[in-house]
Structures are given as C-alpha cells and as structure tokens.
Design a protein around this motif. Structure first.
Motif, short mmCIF file in Angstrom:
data_model
loop_
_atom_site.label_atom_id
_atom_site.label_comp_id
_atom_site.label_asym_id
_atom_site.label_seq_id
_atom_site.Cartn_x
_atom_site.Cartn_y
_atom_site.Cartn_z
N GLN A 256 0.84 -1.20 0.00
CA GLN A 256 0.00 0.00 0.00
C GLN A 256 0.88 1.25 0.00
N ARG A 257 1.65 1.39 -1.06
CA ARG A 257 2.52 2.56 -1.16
C ARG A 257 2.36 3.16 -2.55
N GLU A 258 2.93 4.33 -2.72
CA GLU A 258 2.95 4.93 -4.05
C GLU A 258 3.80 4.03 -4.96
N PRO A 259 3.41 3.91 -6.24
CA PRO A 259 4.15 3.03 -7.15
C PRO A 259 5.64 3.29 -7.13
N GLU A 260 6.03 4.56 -7.02
CA GLU A 260 7.45 4.91 -7.10
C GLU A 260 8.24 4.41 -5.91
N GLU A 261 7.53 3.98 -4.86
CA GLU A 261 8.23 3.53 -3.65
C GLU A 261 8.23 2.01 -3.53
N ILE A 262 7.68 1.34 -4.50
CA ILE A 262 7.60 -0.13 -4.44
C ILE A 262 8.78 -0.72 -5.19
N ALA A 263 9.28 -1.84 -4.68
CA ALA A 263 10.38 -2.51 -5.40
C ALA A 263 9.84 -3.05 -6.72
N PRO A 264 10.58 -2.86 -7.82
CA PRO A 264 10.10 -3.32 -9.13
C PRO A 264 9.70 -4.79 -9.12
N GLU A 265 10.46 -5.64 -8.43
CA GLU A 265 10.13 -7.08 -8.45
C GLU A 265 8.75 -7.33 -7.86
N GLU A 266 8.40 -6.53 -6.86
CA GLU A 266 7.08 -6.71 -6.24
C GLU A 266 5.97 -6.44 -7.26
N ILE A 267 6.19 -5.43 -8.08
CA ILE A 267 5.17 -5.11 -9.09
C ILE A 267 5.08 -6.24 -10.12
N VAL A 268 6.26 -6.74 -10.52
CA VAL A 268 6.27 -7.81 -11.52
C VAL A 268 5.58 -9.05 -10.96
N ASP A 269 5.87 -9.37 -9.70
CA ASP A 269 5.21 -10.52 -9.08
C ASP A 269 3.70 -10.30 -9.03
N PHE A 270 3.31 -9.06 -8.77
CA PHE A 270 1.88 -8.76 -8.71
C PHE A 270 1.23 -8.96 -10.08
N MET A 271 1.95 -8.56 -11.13
CA MET A 271 1.42 -8.78 -12.49
C MET A 271 1.11 -10.25 -12.69
N GLU A 272 2.01 -11.10 -12.24
CA GLU A 272 1.80 -12.54 -12.41
C GLU A 272 0.61 -13.01 -11.58
N GLU A 273 0.58 -12.60 -10.31
CA GLU A 273 -0.51 -13.02 -9.42
C GLU A 273 -1.87 -12.57 -9.94
N ALA A 274 -1.89 -11.41 -10.61
CA ALA A 274 -3.16 -10.87 -11.12
C ALA A 274 -3.58 -11.53 -12.43
N GLY A 275 -2.72 -12.42 -12.94
CA GLY A 275 -3.07 -13.14 -14.18
C GLY A 275 -3.00 -12.26 -15.41
N LEU A 276 -2.15 -11.27 -15.36
CA LEU A 276 -2.11 -10.28 -16.43
C LEU A 276 -1.39 -10.80 -17.68
N VAL A 277 -2.06 -10.66 -18.83
CA VAL A 277 -1.44 -10.98 -20.12
C VAL A 277 -1.73 -9.83 -21.08
N GLY A 278 -1.02 -9.83 -22.21
CA GLY A 278 -1.23 -8.78 -23.21
C GLY A 278 -2.65 -8.83 -23.75
N MET A 279 -3.40 -7.77 -23.53
CA MET A 279 -4.82 -7.79 -23.88
C MET A 279 -5.10 -7.21 -25.26
N GLY A 280 -4.06 -6.87 -25.98
CA GLY A 280 -4.25 -6.35 -27.32
C GLY A 280 -4.48 -7.46 -28.33
N GLY A 281 -4.24 -8.70 -27.90
CA GLY A 281 -4.47 -9.81 -28.81
C GLY A 281 -3.43 -10.90 -28.68
N ALA A 282 -2.23 -10.54 -28.22
CA ALA A 282 -1.15 -11.52 -28.18
C ALA A 282 -1.28 -12.46 -27.00
N ALA A 283 -1.85 -11.99 -25.89
CA ALA A 283 -2.02 -12.79 -24.68
C ALA A 283 -0.70 -13.31 -24.12
N PHE A 284 0.34 -12.54 -24.31
CA PHE A 284 1.63 -12.94 -23.76
C PHE A 284 1.70 -12.49 -22.30
N PRO A 285 2.08 -13.42 -21.40
CA PRO A 285 2.11 -13.06 -19.98
C PRO A 285 2.96 -11.80 -19.72
#
Lengths: 436, 312
Positions: free
Chosen positions: A115-144
C-alpha cells in the motif's frame, strides 16, 4: 511530418463510428462461464479446484503452468460445475473450467500488494503482482505480462510505450477505455514505469481519437515524464515495432526484442488492467469487448466477465446471423465457428459481418503488396516459393519476421491469400528446423 | 453446428480486382483511340474493333471451357494495345494474325496472364514486323496535315522519325504533340497518350519510375548526341511505349530500383536503335529486350531485409 512508420500501410474503412461514441456497458455475468486454462501464450495453467468446489469471485482456480504462464481466476462466485474442452477463438481446443454462477459475486480476499505509491515499491514486487493478477497482453497476443518485465541481465529500459493506437478497423474498446478508465490507466503507467525502470512513458494514439488525446494530455499535465504522441491514422500503426518507430524513431532489428532498443510496449487495456487490479486487489476477471459490425443491430462496448460465451454478447448486441464472426479486429482476427467460444483475456472484439469471398486469380505482379508491406518484404514471392519448396530462400526474404498485418492480402487485386500462405510457410520452415 | 463461415484473415479487402486494373487501362486508352479515329478516319475504328475483338475471341477459343479468362479483360487490353501500334493502312486480315500470335504465343502458351515473360502486344507487333515488313512500314499522313517541305507528295509514306533519320527534316513540336502526323494508330498524339497516362497515374495503376526513367534517359542521351531531345520524346512510339507497354506489370520488375534500371535500359536501347540501328524506331524491341532481362533485374534489386534464423 506526422509520426508514423516510413513505408507501406493501408487505409481500410474503419467502421469505428458504430461504437466509438457509446459508453461501455456492463454485460451481466451469465449462468455458466467457461474459463480456458490455455487462454494465454505459453504453458497452460494447472487447475487447483475440484468438481463441486465453491469458489469466490477472483479466487485463483488454476496455477501458472510454468515460467511463461499465469494463473486463472474465477470470474464469478459459484460452483465448479465441470471440466470440459472448449473451442478457443483461434479454433484450437483448450481444457476449460466451467463455473456455475451463484449470482452473488461474493469476492475473495483481495490480492496482497504494497500500500505505497508506485514509485516507492520494489520493481520485483510489481512484476510478481502482475503474475498473481493473471495479467497478459490484452491487445491480442495474450503474452504473460510479467515475463516481459523479467528482463534479462543487463537490459536497460528507458521508455514505456503504451499502445493506444487501436489501428484495427471496427474496434473501439481501447478508445473507450482511455476515456473511461483514465485513473487506472495512469496508475498502471506509473507501476509499469517503476517495474521496467523506464524514465518516460509515451502513449501512442491514432489521430482519429482526438477526444482521448485531449483528455490524456490534460490528465498528464502533472506528470512531466508521461506524454501523449498523436500518430498518423494508418494501418497497422499499432503494430509493436511500427509504433516504436513512430513514437521514438527507434528501429528494432527484425530478430531482436523491443527491450534491446530500450523500449517496452504494452496495450492500454493491459496497462489499465494492471492499474485496476492494483487499486482494487481484484485480479483480471473481466475486460472490455467491442461487439460490432454491420451484422449486429446494437453495436457497442461491453465490460464482460472472462469466460462468457460469445453467444451472450451476440444476444446483447442483437446479432442478425451473419456468415462470419470474428474474435477481434477484421484484419488479423480468426473467424470463429462455435458460439460457445468464451471471451478470453485477449478477446478485444467480436465483429459480425457478411464476407464475400472471391476466387483467387493469377498474380499479375502489380507490386501492390510490395508497396503495402510496412516491412519492405516481397509478398508476391511467398506463394510460388512455398509451392516450389524453396524454404531457404523464403527465410532469406525475411518471411519469418513478417508481423502478419495482412496488408498484402488486403490490397491484392487477384485476391490471393497471401497472409495465409505466409502462415503456412512459417509453419513449414519451423517444422523443418525441428526435423534437422 | 452453427453455420458460420471460417475464412483466414484479413477479413476486409480493398475490393480491387484484376479486371478493374484492366478496365482502367482500357479507359486510359480511349483518348488514343479517339485521336486515331480523328486523324486516320473510320478505318481506325474498324481496326480497333477487329484487333480488340479478335484478341478476345482467340483467348476465348484457346482457353478451356472451365477456365474462361476473357472476363479479366487482359485480352482486350492486349488486342487494343497491339492495334494502336499498327500502321493505319495495314490490311485488316493481318490484325487477327497479330492478335493470335500475341494471345497464343505471347501469353497463353506460358500459362496465361501472369506467366508471360514478354509483353504480348509487342510480341504480336514484332511478329507482324518480321513477317510483313512492307505492310508494317507503309504510312500515310492525316488529311490536311501540313508539311512545309518540297516534293511533299513523295514523302507521304514517311513518319517523322524516318524524315528525321534519312532526310534531316524535323516536324514541329506542336504538330507532334497533337498528333497530326504519320505514324501508328495510337502513337501519333502525345496529347492523347498523356491524357490516358494521367488517368492511370491518378488511379494509381502505374508507377512512374519506369516511364520517367525511360523518358529521361532518351532525353539526356539524345541531348548528349546533339539531337533534339524534345523531338525524340514526342515522335514515334516512345510515349505510348513508356506509359502503356513498359509499365506492364507482368513483364517488368516489381522492385522500385529494378523499375528504374528497367526504364534506363529501355531508354539506352531505344536511343541506340534510333541513332545507329537499321530501323528509325526502336521502342518495340527495346522493351522486349528489357522484358527478357526483367527477372534478372528483379533478382539484383531485391531488398534483403531478413536474416536467416540461426538453425541448430
């Protein structure tokens, strides 16, 4: 000179007026939802639920299947009814979890996130969050998405490009999203800049969306490192490499990744989805789909739960029963043949049209395909060389680096299926490579 | 299951068709046809009808029933183009022979449209030229054409290029521009040809690389050789050849640089033939010779964008 790619490209009729002025509506979640475990590029997810198990909205129902993979989450609360196989938009089959909706949308506990401003979060934490959130390219490629952000050692990214070009005719989901989910988009941009180490972000938007350009310019006023780049209206302006060229002037070699040029590109829908997931703690369970085309009476944009069969969307849009249904933009999307095909993370549109196919004639070497190719290839050679089995020469002509935009087929006066030939030739070359 | 059609992308098409391309060429030839009728009388119309009609007939006759191809209009284009490069006094019966050679030996024998290495209309003309040289080189001046020259009557069978080559007399620019001179049916009026060419350019049917490099080469070389370059652009079959024959898609390179080299090559050959050859005019053979070089030019000028993927 306006920002664009230097050669080739086409101007197909865009059909965006059907839906671009309409606010996104929410499509009620249906009774049954079909969540394919292989709806992204890479390893299919592994189910962690059993038949009859109760699940909550946003609960993880399948683990990531490998390094290149993401988890899948329940898009409603209810019961795991069954496991089945469904037809994917591209015609392949995928193992699928069927959920029976209890109509309550009881949410699972939100995803953990700092619960911090994005600029204060460690980059790896954000990347891990992307994975946990199931995020893939939504433009059509669906690449994780997280895979893109796990950069190889020594790679330095300085620019995040947010792809809001939406050059595919008929689609307006990204356009509406930029207008309606601007806060999530901005949050997503900040998170992705932090995650990649980029010091600036450029949102590339085609000039046919002046309202989105104006709104974002206004909203970015307080963010000096984020800018909007108006790019020329020309298909395929939204193609990754061409947008990089238009936005930064940099060229990415055909066999290299954009990260080599210090750039990372994400679709606006992906960026906004990250922002939304981070704000709410709810993983990726829905997306905006443009349902449109001359074959529907009520074209529009719908916010749809993942796993919703396309027939639900067709019902909402009052489909007239056309010959062809496309799971995405008409230039690149596959035609679907099963109305139970579910909306996946990469389904940007559903376009209904009547297609009149023309008998292909002989190539008269008019060179239209050469003029139209944004990558300076010679598409007219692909067909004859494939027929003659001259695969080495096809490789020398850069066939494997074709981005499959379809401009060549679009302009061909002989109606030759050039893009299809290219795909066939790619498969032949890859299979041969494997055999050697 | 649901009756949905599955087709490969893209699912949109520009709507262009081969017959639209050919139709545009036919439309672009209308000014030249009208000029031919205006200057050479109704006989020109009859010749055009016989030429175009017989070409279509041969195509219809020689192609199997299942694959009838006259609808693509390419035979009509070949027939009309061939007729436009024939002398207005040619006996009518020679025209179907020319079109038979053009369609049969120039195109169909190679597999039809798209596979012919040489421009079919020029093959037809070259065959007539070789077989009936006298008929192919007898000319007459349009009625009322002025030629301020002594013993004019003795020269009424000479074209401006012949006069320039063997008599040292040059017909004026404006007469050449409007077409009030002796010559092949559709070649005399630069005005009509340019009008048609403009149509093709506006319709984006031709790439200017070939005609411009062709014309520029002739202009520069003629100037270097001390001849009147403007005269050589306007006289003879150069303009029709540059805009309508040398731009034939099938028989010319598709690469941008290849097209420029092709045009320059045509220009050099035309100048060589006009200045040193046995004929006063050399457009026909220049283009045919360059047609033969076309695949090679294309190979040499092919862009090499890709790298072969590293194979294990």
């Amino acid at each position: 000179m306006r920002n664009t790619f230097p050669r080739g490209g086409i101007h197909p009729p865009d059909g965006k007026e059907l839906t671009s002025a309409q606010a996104t509506q929410k499509l009620p979640a249906p009774q049954l939802l079909y969540l394919p475990l292989g709806q992204h590029l890479g390893a299919p997810s592994q189910s962690i639920v059993e038949r009859g198990q109760q699940v909550l909205l946003g609960e993880k129902i399948a683990e990531s299947g490998g390094k290149v993979g993401v988890p899948v989450h329940a898009s409603v609360s209810g019961v795991v009814k069954d496991f089945t196989t469904t037809t994917m938009p591209n015609g392949t089959k995928s193992l699928t979890v069927v959920l029976e909706n209890d109509g309550k949308d009881t949410p699972a506990p939100p995803l953990r996130r700092p619960q911090r401003e994005p600029e204060e979060i460690a980059p790896e934490e954000i990347v891990d969050f992307m994975e946990e959130a199931g995020l893939v390219g939504m433009g059509g490629a669906a690449f994780p998405t997280h895979v893109k952000y796990r950069l190889p050692e020594g790679t330095k990214i300085d620019t995040l490009i947010v792809n809001g070009a939406e050059c595919e005719p008929f689609l307006t989901c990204d356009h509406r999203l930029m207008l309606e989910d601007t806060d999530d988009l901005i949050l997503g941009i900040r998170l992705m800049m932090r995650a990649s180490g980029a010091t600036r972000a450029i949102v590339g938007i085609e000039e046919n969306k002046p309202d989105a350009i104006a709104l974002l310019e206004e909203r970015f006023a307080g963010l000096p490192q984020v800018e909007v780049k108006k790019v020329k209206l020309k298909y395929p302006q939204g193609e990754e490499r061409l947008l990089i060229k238009a936005a930064t002037g940099r060229e990415v070699a055909p066999d290299e990744l954009p990260s080599k040029a210090g750039v990372i590109v994400n679709n606006v829908a992906t960026v906004a989805a990250l922002g939304q997931a981070f704000r709410t703690g709810m993983p990726l369970i829905e997306r905006v789909v443009t349902v449109t085309g001359p074959g529907v009476e009520k074209p529009g944009n719908w916010r749809v739960r993942l796993g919703t069969p396309v027939e639900e969307l067709l019902g909402a849009a009052a489909w007239r029963g056309t010959t062809t249904l496309l799971a995405g933009g008409p230039m690149t999307a596959p035609a679907i043949f099963d109305l139970k095909t579910p909306v996946t993370k990469a389904t940007s549109g559903l376009v209904a049209l009547d297609e009149k196919t023309q008998q292909a004639g002989p190539c008269i070497r008019c060179g239209r395909c050469v003029q139209a190719c944004p990558f300076g290839r010679m598409p007219l050679y692909f067909g004859p060389y494939l027929e003659q089995g001259r695969l080495d020469e096809l490789e020398d002509m850069g066939l494997l680096h074709c981005r499959e935009c379809g401009c060549c087929s679009y302009v061909c006066p002989a109606h030759r299926p050039i893009l299809q030939t290219i795909r066939l030739a790619k498969a032949r070359i890859r299979n041969r490579t494997r055999e050697v | 299951m649901d009756k949905l059609k599955v087709t490969p992308p893209p699912h949109l098409h520009s709507g262009d068709q081969i017959r639209f391309v050919m139709r545009d060429v036919l439309v672009a030839l209308i000014p030249a046809c009208l000029a031919a009728i205006y200057f050479f009388g109704w006989r020109a119309l009859l010749m055009l009808a016989v030429g175009t009609g017989s070409a279509v007939f041969w195509e219809w006759l020689l192609v199997s029933k299942e694959k009838k191809t006259i609808g693509d209009l390419s035979a009509a284009v070949t027939g009309m183009l061939l007729t436009l490069v024939l002398p207005p006094s040619l006996p009518l019966w020679l025209i179907p022979i020319g079109t038979l050679i053009a369609i049969g030996l120039g195109k169909l024998i190679f597999g039809g449209l798209g596979y012919n290495p040489f421009n079919p209309a020029l093959i037809g003309r070259a065959a007539l030229m070789a077989s009936w040289p006298a008929a192919m080189t007898s000319w007459f001046w349009p009625k009322g054409a002025s030629l301020p020259l002594e013993n004019f009557n003795a020269l009424t069978t000479a074209t401006p290029l012949v006069l320039a080559k063997y008599r040292g007399f040059q017909v004026g620019y404006s007469q050449l521009f409007w077409g009030n001179v002796a010559g092949s049916l559709g070649e005399t009026s630069a005005f009509a040809i340019l009008l048609g060419a403009a149509y093709l350019i506006i319709k984006r049917r031709i790439d200017l690389r070939i005609p411009l490099s062709y014309l520029a080469t002739v202009f520069i070389l003629m100037a270097i050789w001390g001849r009147d370059p403007v005269f050589h652009l306007l006289a003879g079959g150069l303009l029709l050849g540059a805009f309508f024959m040398a731009t034939d898609y099938v028989t010319t390179p598709v690469t941008p640089r290849g097209r420029i080299v092709f045009g320059i090559g045509c220009g050099i050959l035309t100048v060589l033939i006009r200045l040193f050859g046995g004929y006063p005019e050399g457009v026909n053979y220049s283009i045919l010779l360059m047609n033969a070089l076309s695949p090679l030019l294309e190979r040499w000028t092919m862009p090499v964008p890709g790298r072969r993927s590293s194979r294990a």
